[in-house]
Design a protein around this motif. Structure first.
Motif, PDB file in Angstrom:
ATOM      1  N   ILE A 130       0.843  -1.202   0.000  1.00  0.00           N
ATOM      2  CA  ILE A 130       0.000   0.000   0.000  1.00  0.00           C
ATOM      3  C   ILE A 130       0.877   1.250   0.000  1.00  0.00           C
ATOM      4  O   ILE A 130       0.605   2.215  -0.709  1.00  0.00           O
ATOM      5  N   ASN A 131       1.938   1.220   0.784  1.00  0.00           N
ATOM      6  CA  ASN A 131       2.818   2.388   0.828  1.00  0.00           C
ATOM      7  C   ASN A 131       3.402   2.710  -0.536  1.00  0.00           C
ATOM      8  O   ASN A 131       3.497   3.869  -0.918  1.00  0.00           O
ATOM      9  N   VAL A 132       3.795   1.685  -1.256  1.00  0.00           N
ATOM     10  CA  VAL A 132       4.335   1.937  -2.600  1.00  0.00           C
ATOM     11  C   VAL A 132       3.253   2.617  -3.429  1.00  0.00           C
ATOM     12  O   VAL A 132       3.497   3.622  -4.096  1.00  0.00           O
ATOM     13  N   ILE A 136       0.580   4.398  -2.503  1.00  0.00           N
ATOM     14  CA  ILE A 136       0.117   5.748  -2.178  1.00  0.00           C
ATOM     15  C   ILE A 136       1.240   6.775  -1.983  1.00  0.00           C
ATOM     16  O   ILE A 136       0.980   7.955  -2.074  1.00  0.00           O
ATOM     17  N   HIS A 137       2.457   6.310  -1.751  1.00  0.00           N
ATOM     18  CA  HIS A 137       3.523   7.292  -1.513  1.00  0.00           C
ATOM     19  C   HIS A 137       4.576   7.311  -2.617  1.00  0.00           C
ATOM     20  O   HIS A 137       5.313   8.280  -2.743  1.00  0.00           O
ATOM     21  N   ALA A 138       4.698   6.230  -3.342  1.00  0.00           N
ATOM     22  CA  ALA A 138       5.709   6.191  -4.405  1.00  0.00           C
ATOM     23  C   ALA A 138       4.952   5.973  -5.712  1.00  0.00           C
ATOM     24  O   ALA A 138       3.775   6.255  -5.788  1.00  0.00           O
ATOM     25  N   ARG A 139       5.577   5.450  -6.692  1.00  0.00           N
ATOM     26  CA  ARG A 139       4.842   5.222  -7.935  1.00  0.00           C
ATOM     27  C   ARG A 139       4.703   3.734  -8.189  1.00  0.00           C
ATOM     28  O   ARG A 139       3.630   3.166  -8.127  1.00  0.00           O
ATOM     29  N   PHE A 168      -6.911   4.685   3.907  1.00  0.00           N
ATOM     30  CA  PHE A 168      -5.456   4.566   4.001  1.00  0.00           C
ATOM     31  C   PHE A 168      -4.961   5.789   4.754  1.00  0.00           C
ATOM     32  O   PHE A 168      -5.735   6.683   5.077  1.00  0.00           O
ATOM     33  N   GLY A 169      -3.651   5.838   5.003  1.00  0.00           N
ATOM     34  CA  GLY A 169      -3.109   7.045   5.597  1.00  0.00           C
ATOM     35  C   GLY A 169      -3.417   7.228   7.071  1.00  0.00           C
ATOM     36  O   GLY A 169      -3.586   8.324   7.555  1.00  0.00           O
ATOM     37  N   ALA A 170      -3.506   6.131   7.803  1.00  0.00           N
ATOM     38  CA  ALA A 170      -3.705   6.242   9.246  1.00  0.00           C
ATOM     39  C   ALA A 170      -2.370   6.428   9.959  1.00  0.00           C
ATOM     40  O   ALA A 170      -2.322   6.622  11.166  1.00  0.00           O
ATOM     41  N   GLY A 171      -1.303   6.348   9.190  1.00  0.00           N
ATOM     42  CA  GLY A 171       0.006   6.473   9.801  1.00  0.00           C
ATOM     43  C   GLY A 171       0.373   5.266  10.651  1.00  0.00           C
ATOM     44  O   GLY A 171       1.177   5.335  11.574  1.00  0.00           O
ATOM     45  N   MET A 172      -0.235   4.141  10.321  1.00  0.00           N
ATOM     46  CA  MET A 172      -0.004   2.925  11.101  1.00  0.00           C
ATOM     47  C   MET A 172       0.713   1.852  10.283  1.00  0.00           C
ATOM     48  O   MET A 172       0.971   0.765  10.782  1.00  0.00           O
ATOM     49  N   GLY A 173       1.008   2.175   9.029  1.00  0.00           N
ATOM     50  CA  GLY A 173       1.571   1.152   8.147  1.00  0.00           C
ATOM     51  C   GLY A 173       2.949   0.685   8.587  1.00  0.00           C
ATOM     52  O   GLY A 173       3.167  -0.504   8.855  1.00  0.00           O
ATOM     53  N   LEU A 174       3.869   1.651   8.685  1.00  0.00           N
ATOM     54  CA  LEU A 174       5.223   1.263   9.100  1.00  0.00           C
ATOM     55  C   LEU A 174       5.225   0.662  10.513  1.00  0.00           C
ATOM     56  O   LEU A 174       5.874  -0.360  10.746  1.00  0.00           O
ATOM     57  N   PRO A 175       4.487   1.262  11.469  1.00  0.00           N
ATOM     58  CA  PRO A 175       4.435   0.613  12.794  1.00  0.00           C
ATOM     59  C   PRO A 175       3.881  -0.822  12.742  1.00  0.00           C
ATOM     60  O   PRO A 175       4.372  -1.700  13.447  1.00  0.00           O
ATOM     61  N   ASN A 176       2.885  -1.038  11.898  1.00  0.00           N
ATOM     62  CA  ASN A 176       2.362  -2.408  11.755  1.00  0.00           C
ATOM     63  C   ASN A 176       3.423  -3.355  11.201  1.00  0.00           C
ATOM     64  O   ASN A 176       3.530  -4.511  11.619  1.00  0.00           O
ATOM     65  N   GLY A 181      11.319   8.310  -1.584  1.00  0.00           N
ATOM     66  CA  GLY A 181      12.017   7.867  -0.375  1.00  0.00           C
ATOM     67  C   GLY A 181      11.505   8.628   0.837  1.00  0.00           C
ATOM     68  O   GLY A 181      10.510   9.348   0.753  1.00  0.00           O
ATOM     69  N   ILE A 182      12.165   8.434   1.975  1.00  0.00           N
ATOM     70  CA  ILE A 182      11.712   9.109   3.205  1.00  0.00           C
ATOM     71  C   ILE A 182      12.864   9.926   3.777  1.00  0.00           C
ATOM     72  O   ILE A 182      13.949   9.394   4.014  1.00  0.00           O
ATOM     73  N   ASP A 183      12.620  11.217   4.001  1.00  0.00           N
ATOM     74  CA  ASP A 183      13.658  12.092   4.557  1.00  0.00           C
ATOM     75  C   ASP A 183      13.977  11.738   6.001  1.00  0.00           C
ATOM     76  O   ASP A 183      15.116  11.561   6.379  1.00  0.00           O
TER      77      ASP A 183
HETATM   78  N1  LIG Z   1       7.336   3.765   0.043  1.00  0.00           N
HETATM   79  C1  LIG Z   1       7.351   4.998   0.559  1.00  0.00           C
HETATM   80  N2  LIG Z   1       7.836   6.027  -0.156  1.00  0.00           N
HETATM   81  C2  LIG Z   1       7.842   7.261   0.335  1.00  0.00           C
HETATM   82  N3  LIG Z   1       7.387   7.587   1.549  1.00  0.00           N
HETATM   83  C3  LIG Z   1       6.886   6.627   2.314  1.00  0.00           C
HETATM   84  C4  LIG Z   1       6.837   5.275   1.861  1.00  0.00           C
HETATM   85  N4  LIG Z   1       6.297   4.536   2.827  1.00  0.00           N
HETATM   86  C5  LIG Z   1       6.017   5.368   3.839  1.00  0.00           C
HETATM   87  N5  LIG Z   1       6.367   6.629   3.545  1.00  0.00           N
HETATM   88  C6  LIG Z   1       6.249   7.814   4.421  1.00  0.00           C
HETATM   89  O1  LIG Z   1       6.110   7.372   5.760  1.00  0.00           O
HETATM   90  C7  LIG Z   1       4.888   7.836   6.290  1.00  0.00           C
HETATM   91  C8  LIG Z   1       4.326   6.833   7.272  1.00  0.00           C
HETATM   92  O2  LIG Z   1       4.006   5.626   6.601  1.00  0.00           O
HETATM   93  P1  LIG Z   1       2.931   4.681   7.224  1.00  0.00           P
HETATM   94  O3  LIG Z   1       3.295   4.419   8.630  1.00  0.00           O
HETATM   95  O4  LIG Z   1       2.757   3.525   6.334  1.00  0.00           O
HETATM   96  O5  LIG Z   1       1.648   5.576   7.239  1.00  0.00           O
HETATM   97  P2  LIG Z   1       0.647   5.967   6.053  1.00  0.00           P
HETATM   98  O6  LIG Z   1       0.976   5.126   4.883  1.00  0.00           O
HETATM   99  O7  LIG Z   1      -0.674   5.654   6.631  1.00  0.00           O
HETATM  100  O8  LIG Z   1       0.852   7.429   5.798  1.00  0.00           O
HETATM  101  C9  LIG Z   1       4.020   8.076   5.077  1.00  0.00           C
HETATM  102  O9  LIG Z   1       2.959   8.970   5.315  1.00  0.00           O
HETATM  103  C10 LIG Z   1       5.010   8.616   4.089  1.00  0.00           C
HETATM  104  O10 LIG Z   1       5.302   9.977   4.369  1.00  0.00           O
END
Ligand SMILES: Nc1ncnc2c1ncn2[C@@H]1O[C@H](COP(=O)(O)OP(=O)(O)O)[C@@H](O)[C@H]1O
Ligand SMILES: [Mg+2]
Lengths: 116, 292
Positions: B201-203, B205-208, B255-263, B231-233
């Motif tokens: 999902i992250n790919v 919604i945040h990448a291409r 989407f976008g609950a900010g729980m993806g990476l923690p999960n 990428g992520i700063d």
């Molecule tokens: N593949 C990615 N590419 C760029 N940024 C990412 C990617 N995955 C996560 N991020 C950044 O990390 C943040 C937190 O990710 P995540 O915990 O999954 O929350 P969410 O996806 O709900 O925003 C995202 O909002 C985004 O800014």
């Protein structure tokens, strides 16, 4: 508790017609619209109550072994959602009722309370 | 006919055919009846249908210790018998079982005649049927999962394409099915599914676009998700629960609950998040052998 018995006692309508298999057992319930919360907290065997209607909910249900989804507050799943759910064997129900009312009915039916 | 809980009476749950023994019978006979019927206690009833006592396994043991199997039932029975009326409620029976440590009570009618016998199990069992909680839960342990500890290591690859938004999650779905078929344990399948889904999902919604690769062996599942995105700063910030930069249209979809990476972190035994020249790379390791 068997899903067939549950839906017979709830104010919900089947979204697509299909015979509920005998061994479809519901062990609990999870309510949520934030998919990551559902991913983190719903347990295998839970019935899922949500208002999200796009087809990604089917992926979530399939990944977590959630046998059925109930769309509440009058939300109706999209056509692709229905097709995908049929394919994956996930039962869909819809209702005008609120999540609270449906959950309360599930609770009084004993869903998620039998073990202990 | 459906009855209210209040109306569920002992006569509805009791066993009607009472197997009893005569007071003048021998302990040996009582023992044989109990053994053949699998009962641990039977009422002692005389020819006038009068209840004199109950003889239980404990009484038989006493007789055995005295080498007195030839003795009469009436000499070894317990004569202080607590009975319950056929018209009492199951609630009263439960209280009786709770207060006395007997496993069964003879059921009597208003004339004091024995009309049945009720055991703790009968009450609970019938109550469960009555309440509709008698169905076997699909118990995961009981279902006996066939854990396969030896399979040939496999590599699974799945492209994540920007235009396939509706199909996002299918990479995780396929991975889940493969793991389940290989016989990986449920917990590991679940954790792998959660991590793969969130990364996928992250790919989206945040990448291409990107790619998911999983190296699957009985000892370790390594899921690598690489994308061509920004990428992520600030990685530690992104790892925080609730932190999200997801666009509104995605948030509306849940989407976008900010729980993806923690999960992902919670599901993984090891997680590496690194920026590459093209975008982001996640390396997720899940180890079936490791006891958490
Ligand atoms: N593949 C990615 N590419 C760029 N940024 C990412 C990617 N995955 C996560 N991020 C950044 O990390 C943040 C937190 O990710 P995540 O915990 O999954 O929350 P969410 O996806 O709900 O925003 C995202 O909002 C985004 O800014
Ligand atoms: Mg995310």
């Amino acid at each position: 508790m068997n899903l067939r018995r549950i839906v017979g006692n709830l104010q919900v309508e089947a979204v697509y017609n299909s015979e509920i298999k005998d061994n479809t057992v519901i062990k609990g319930c999870y309510i949520g619209d934030l998919l990551s919360n559902v991913m983190a907290h719903a347990k295998s065997g839970d019935i899922w109550i949500t208002v999200q209607s796009h087809q990604n909910v089917v992926a979530v249900a399939q990944l977590l072994n959630l046998p059925a989804i109930i769309f509440v507050d009058g939300h109706k799943p999209q056509q692709e959602t229905i097709e995908k759910a049929e394919q994956e064997g996930i039962y869909l129900f819809a209702t005008e009722e609120t999540a609270y009312n449906i959950a309360a009915s599930l609770y009084s039916l004993g869903v998620g309370r039998s073990e202990k | 006919m459906k009855k209210n809980k209040e109306q569920l009476l002992i006569k509805d749950v009791m066993n009607e055919g009472v197997v009893s023994v005569h007071p003048e019978a021998s302990v040996q006979e009582a023992k044989d009846i109990m053994r053949s019927r699998g009962f641990s206690g039977i009422p002692v009833i005389d020819k006038d249908n009068c209840l004199l006592g109950i003889i239980s396994v404990a009484d038989i043991i006493r007789a055995l210790e005295n080498d007195a199997l030839e003795a009469l039932v009436k000499e070894y029975m317990t004569s202080r018998v607590i009975t319950i009326n056929a018209n009492a409620s199951v609630g009263q029976a439960l209280r009786l079982f709770h207060n006395h440590k007997f496993g069964r009570f003879p059921v009597v009618n208003n004339e004091g005649e024995v009309v049945g016998i009720v055991t703790h199990g009968d009450v609970i069992g019938r109550l469960a049927v009555f309440l509709g909680i008698d169905e076997e839960p699909l118990d995961e342990e009981k279902e006996q999962e066939p854990i396969n500890k030896e399979f040939i290591p496999q590599i699974f690859e799945y492209p994540i394409r920007a235009l396939d938004f509706d199909r996002t999650g299918e990479g995780a779905s396929s991975l889940k099915k493969i793991l389940a078929e290989l016989g990986v344990s449920r917990d590991i399948v679940r954790r792998s599914a959660i991590a793969a889904y969130e990364a996928e999902i992250n790919v989206m919604i945040h990448a291409r676009e990107g790619k998911m690769t999983a190296n699957i062996s009985p000892q370790e599942i390594t899921i690598i998700v690489e994308d061509q995105g920004p990428g992520i700063d600030n990685i530690p910030l992104a790892m925080r629960k609730g932190y999200s930069t997801a666009a509104d249209k995605f948030r509306q979809m849940g989407f976008g609950a900010g729980m993806g990476l923690p999960n992902i972190k919670k599901s993984a035994d090891k997680l590496f998040v690194e920026n590459t020249c093209k975008g982001l790379r996640l390396i997720i390791k899940i180890m079936p052998e490791k006891i958490a």
